[in-house]
Design a protein around this motif. Structure first.
Motif, short mmCIF file in Angstrom:
data_model
loop_
_atom_site.label_atom_id
_atom_site.label_comp_id
_atom_site.label_asym_id
_atom_site.label_seq_id
_atom_site.Cartn_x
_atom_site.Cartn_y
_atom_site.Cartn_z
N THR A 1 0.84 -1.20 0.00
CA THR A 1 0.00 0.00 0.00
C THR A 1 0.87 1.24 0.00
OG1 THR A 1 -0.13 -0.16 2.42
CG2 THR A 1 -1.95 -1.08 1.14
N HIS A 2 0.41 2.25 -0.71
CA HIS A 2 1.17 3.50 -0.86
C HIS A 2 0.35 4.65 -0.31
CE1 HIS A 2 4.24 6.11 -2.54
NE2 HIS A 2 3.29 6.88 -3.03
N LYS A 3 0.91 5.36 0.68
CA LYS A 3 0.26 6.53 1.25
C LYS A 3 1.30 7.64 1.38
CE LYS A 3 -3.39 4.13 3.82
NZ LYS A 3 -4.00 3.89 5.14
N SER A 4 0.95 8.81 0.83
CA SER A 4 1.86 9.98 0.78
C SER A 4 3.23 9.53 0.28
CB SER A 4 1.91 10.68 2.14
OG SER A 4 2.34 9.80 3.16
N ASP A 5 4.25 9.59 1.12
CA ASP A 5 5.59 9.23 0.64
C ASP A 5 6.06 7.88 1.17
OD1 ASP A 5 5.81 9.96 3.26
OD2 ASP A 5 7.67 11.11 3.01
N GLU A 6 5.12 7.06 1.64
CA GLU A 6 5.49 5.78 2.24
C GLU A 6 4.80 4.62 1.54
OE1 GLU A 6 5.76 4.67 6.76
OE2 GLU A 6 3.72 4.25 6.09
N THR A 7 5.57 3.58 1.25
CA THR A 7 5.00 2.33 0.73
C THR A 7 5.22 1.25 1.78
OG1 THR A 7 5.45 2.97 -1.55
CG2 THR A 7 5.06 0.64 -1.13
N ARG A 8 4.17 0.54 2.11
CA ARG A 8 4.24 -0.43 3.21
C ARG A 8 3.93 -1.83 2.71
NH1 ARG A 8 1.92 0.85 9.10
NH2 ARG A 8 3.72 2.21 8.88
N ILE A 9 4.75 -2.79 3.12
CA ILE A 9 4.53 -4.21 2.86
C ILE A 9 3.91 -4.82 4.12
CG2 ILE A 9 5.65 -6.43 2.36
CD1 ILE A 9 7.97 -4.74 1.14
N THR A 10 2.79 -5.53 3.93
CA THR A 10 2.11 -6.15 5.07
C THR A 10 1.85 -7.62 4.78
OG1 THR A 10 0.96 -4.04 5.44
CG2 THR A 10 0.17 -5.95 6.67
N CYS A 11 2.18 -8.47 5.75
CA CYS A 11 1.96 -9.92 5.61
C CYS A 11 0.67 -10.30 6.36
CB CYS A 11 3.13 -10.69 6.20
SG CYS A 11 4.72 -10.32 5.43
N TRP A 12 -0.10 -11.19 5.75
CA TRP A 12 -1.41 -11.55 6.31
C TRP A 12 -1.54 -13.08 6.45
CZ3 TRP A 12 -5.00 -7.67 7.39
CH2 TRP A 12 -4.70 -6.40 6.88
N GLU A 13 -2.13 -13.47 7.57
CA GLU A 13 -2.45 -14.88 7.82
C GLU A 13 -3.97 -15.03 7.76
OE1 GLU A 13 -2.01 -18.87 8.44
OE2 GLU A 13 -0.43 -17.37 8.06
N ALA A 14 -4.45 -15.93 6.92
CA ALA A 14 -5.90 -16.13 6.77
C ALA A 14 -6.32 -17.42 7.47
CB ALA A 14 -6.27 -16.20 5.29
N LYS A 15 -7.41 -17.33 8.19
CA LYS A 15 -7.96 -18.51 8.86
C LYS A 15 -9.50 -18.46 8.79
CE LYS A 15 -4.36 -20.70 10.73
NZ LYS A 15 -3.41 -20.20 9.71
N LEU A 16 -10.12 -19.60 8.54
CA LEU A 16 -11.58 -19.70 8.64
C LEU A 16 -11.95 -19.94 10.10
CD1 LEU A 16 -12.39 -21.97 5.56
CD2 LEU A 16 -12.46 -19.48 5.70
N LEU A 17 -13.17 -19.58 10.48
CA LEU A 17 -13.61 -19.76 11.87
C LEU A 17 -13.62 -21.22 12.28
CD1 LEU A 17 -16.49 -17.14 12.16
CD2 LEU A 17 -14.22 -17.04 13.19
N SER A 18 -13.70 -22.12 11.30
CA SER A 18 -13.72 -23.55 11.62
C SER A 18 -12.33 -24.11 11.89
CB SER A 18 -14.35 -24.32 10.45
OG SER A 18 -13.64 -24.08 9.25
#
Length: 258
Positions: free
Chosen positions: A172-189
């Motif tokens: 994601t890019h906001k103003s003068d910063e670009t950020r890398i974000t790692c995500w973990e996905a889980k189902l409720l089950s």
């Protein structure tokens, strides 16, 4: 210790560019025609392109349909699980496609490559192996143009003897910063969400945090994804030259590439 990278050799990239410029159809043009970048639903046969360390992966809902590898001199080929290629094949081998011929492992048997119809057959055979969580992740990718990677594998390090796998990565890019974000996905089950002590999902996330606490690791990830953005822009250009102008990339990706 291996270093986290996202790159393709110059020879390999030049080979793909040459194949994209060939007259007529070929498997690389077929993959580009099925490529659906993040922010676009994949439908029944759309593929997600992920750049790796020296190769590419085209995924359908988390299943690697086509691994694009490079041989001597950068000659490209596809590798795919044999169970996607032939219903009669068993085991864990991989079939290889070079040109218009598919070689099956351990048998010397070959099959013809019949254009994009063949790739769609591989997708059809892969469908029963897809878990619900992977369907969910692909819905997220289809709804968010900021996703830059799926099935991300962080190298083993320290006491960690196997790769850590992150479900998806956003840019994601906001103003003068670009950020890398790692995500973990889980189902409720998922049982890893529930515990009387500490849910396993928290242990997973802590492992990612521990890896990224190391400055060298963070710098490697940043450098790798800058290179990945450059390659995505190059592949977008190839797709457009092959007559597929609908490939759209997020502004954050093109900005990082520049």
């Amino acid at each position: 210790m291996s270093i986290f990278t996202r790159s393709i050799s110059t020879l390999g990239l030049n080979s793909l560019d040459a194949v994209a410029n060939e007259a007529g159809e070929n498997w690389w043009k077929d993959l580009l025609s099925l490529w659906r970048p993040s922010g676009q639903p994949c439908g029944d046969d759309g593929l997600r392109l992920a750049i790796r360390d020296g190769y590419l992966n085209f995924y359908f809902h988390g299943q690697s349909i086509a691994k694009v590898c490079f041989g001597h001199g950068g000659v490209p080929r596809i590798e795919t699980h044999v169970k996607y290629v032939d219903n009669e094949q068993k085991g864990q081998g991989h079939a290889k496609l070079v040109g218009n011929q598919i070689s099956l492992p351990h048998s010397g048997k070959t099959l013809p490559y019949n254009g994009v119809h063949t790739v769609r057959e591989w997708i059809r055979r892969a469908f029963p192996y897809i878990h619900n969580e992977k369907h969910f992740v692909d819905e997220i990718v289809g709804a968010n143009e900021s996703v830059i990677d799926v099935e991300m594998a962080l190298p083993a390090w320290g006491e960690q003897t196997s790769a850590l796998r992150v479900d998806f990565v956003t840019l994601t890019h906001k103003s003068d910063e670009t950020r890398i974000t790692c995500w973990e996905a889980k189902l409720l089950s998922d049982a890893r969400l529930v515990s009387k002590e500490e849910p396993k999902v928290l242990q997973q996330i802590q492992s990612y945090k521990d890896y990224l606490k190391v400055q060298d690791h963070r710098e490697h990830v940043q450098t790798a994804y800058c290179e990945a953005c450059k390659l995505l822009v190059k592949f977008k250009g190839m797709a457009e030259r092959c007559g597929h102008p609908g490939v759209a990339l997020a502004d954050a990706i093109t900005s990082a590439a520049e």
